[in-house]
Design an enzyme around this catalytic site. Sequence first.
Site, PDB file in Angstrom:
ATOM      1  CE  LYS A  96       3.204  -2.670   3.961  1.00 30.99           C
ATOM      2  NZ  LYS A  96       3.797  -2.463   5.273  1.00 30.99           N
TER       3      LYS A  96
ATOM      4  CD  GLN B 161       6.800  -1.257   6.836  1.00 33.98           C
ATOM      5  OE1 GLN B 161       5.732  -1.043   6.288  1.00 33.98           O
ATOM      6  NE2 GLN B 161       7.259  -2.477   7.029  1.00 33.98           N
TER       7      GLN B 161
ATOM      8  CG  ASP C 180      -0.366  -2.321   9.918  1.00 35.20           C
ATOM      9  OD1 ASP C 180      -0.346  -3.233   9.080  1.00 35.20           O
ATOM     10  OD2 ASP C 180       0.533  -1.463  10.035  1.00 35.20           O
TER      11      ASP C 180
HETATM   12  N1  GUN Z   1       6.679  -4.614   9.394  1.00 31.88           N
HETATM   13  C1  GUN Z   1       6.634  -5.918   9.032  1.00 31.88           C
HETATM   14  N2  GUN Z   1       5.355  -6.287   8.786  1.00 31.88           N
HETATM   15  C2  GUN Z   1       4.587  -5.205   8.986  1.00 31.88           C
HETATM   16  C3  GUN Z   1       3.185  -4.958   8.874  1.00 31.88           C
HETATM   17  O1  GUN Z   1       2.374  -5.831   8.553  1.00 31.88           O
HETATM   18  N3  GUN Z   1       2.792  -3.686   9.160  1.00 31.88           N
HETATM   19  C4  GUN Z   1       3.651  -2.720   9.542  1.00 31.88           C
HETATM   20  N4  GUN Z   1       3.147  -1.513   9.820  1.00 31.88           N
HETATM   21  N5  GUN Z   1       4.942  -2.910   9.657  1.00 31.88           N
HETATM   22  C5  GUN Z   1       5.417  -4.139   9.374  1.00 31.88           C
END
Ligand code: GUN
Length: 282
Positions: free
Chosen positions: A53, A97, A120
């Site tokens: 990211k 996350q 998200d």
């Molecule tokens: N863990 C696995 N996929 C994601 C996601 O799309 N967003 C977040 N915040 N955590 C994750």
Amino acid sequence: MSAVILSGLEISNDIRNKLKKKVESMKQNGLHPGLAVILVGNDPASRIYVNNKKKACEEIGIRSFEYVLHEETSEEDLIQLVETLNEDKSVHGILVQLPLPKHINTDNVLLKISPNKDVDAFHPFNVGRIMIGDYCFLPCTPAGIMEIIHRTGIDLQGKECVVVGRSNIVGKPMAMLLLHSNATVTICHSKTENLKDVCRRADVLIVAVGKPKLINAEYVKDGAVVIDVGMNRLENRKLCGDVDFESVLEKASYITPVPGGVGPMTITMLMKNTVMSAELSK
Ligand code: GUN
């Protein structure tokens, strides 16, 4: 005939180039999009996702703020950080996350993220907006999949779409986006009877269960579009999807590979949401 392989990587590059130009012009107008990413603990897979990211932010010109908190961080301290970032004008998107360590209640934390910075789309307010079709932020993985499907030129109206998996992150919001495109949608899960028969009805089959090679050619109708959301790490360290790629390749019309399919699209949609959030903050 062999299926067309849908490269999420290529589609992603295309969208990222457009975002990069947009961010350049936003910066000239004094607005610099910023994304805060919070990682709690040392989960190696999460660390890789967070690094990817950060790299994507750098590539597009988005400012990235990374917070790595130790495994024992309390729920209160994490919420305190989220609340500080809610007030920070240079932060337009906040991402916590997942998964979080077991002693932290994930729902409590997600509820504290400002819905205006919830890139998200995990906050119940944004989940509700997805349900009624009044989108602000689109959930990243399902939005990426919709982009991939769009590139096939297939009109989803009236089509049989089967989603295998009912998670809050992928399965449920995916079904909603397909429904809003007037598809006929079925959601399957671990208790579904006759999974094979249900999958064989699908014009578009989307698999997000985390079971390596669960879906082989026997589950697939001739000419179906097959989207593989799985990211399973095998004992030999290789990445493998939920779809048996080699087996399905001969039966499907389109198929996404793993890696290089849905994965890059998820991060690209996160970047898109962050840029949109910055624009909306004006
Ligand atoms: N863990 C696995 N996929 C994601 C996601 O799309 N967003 C977040 N915040 N955590 C994750």
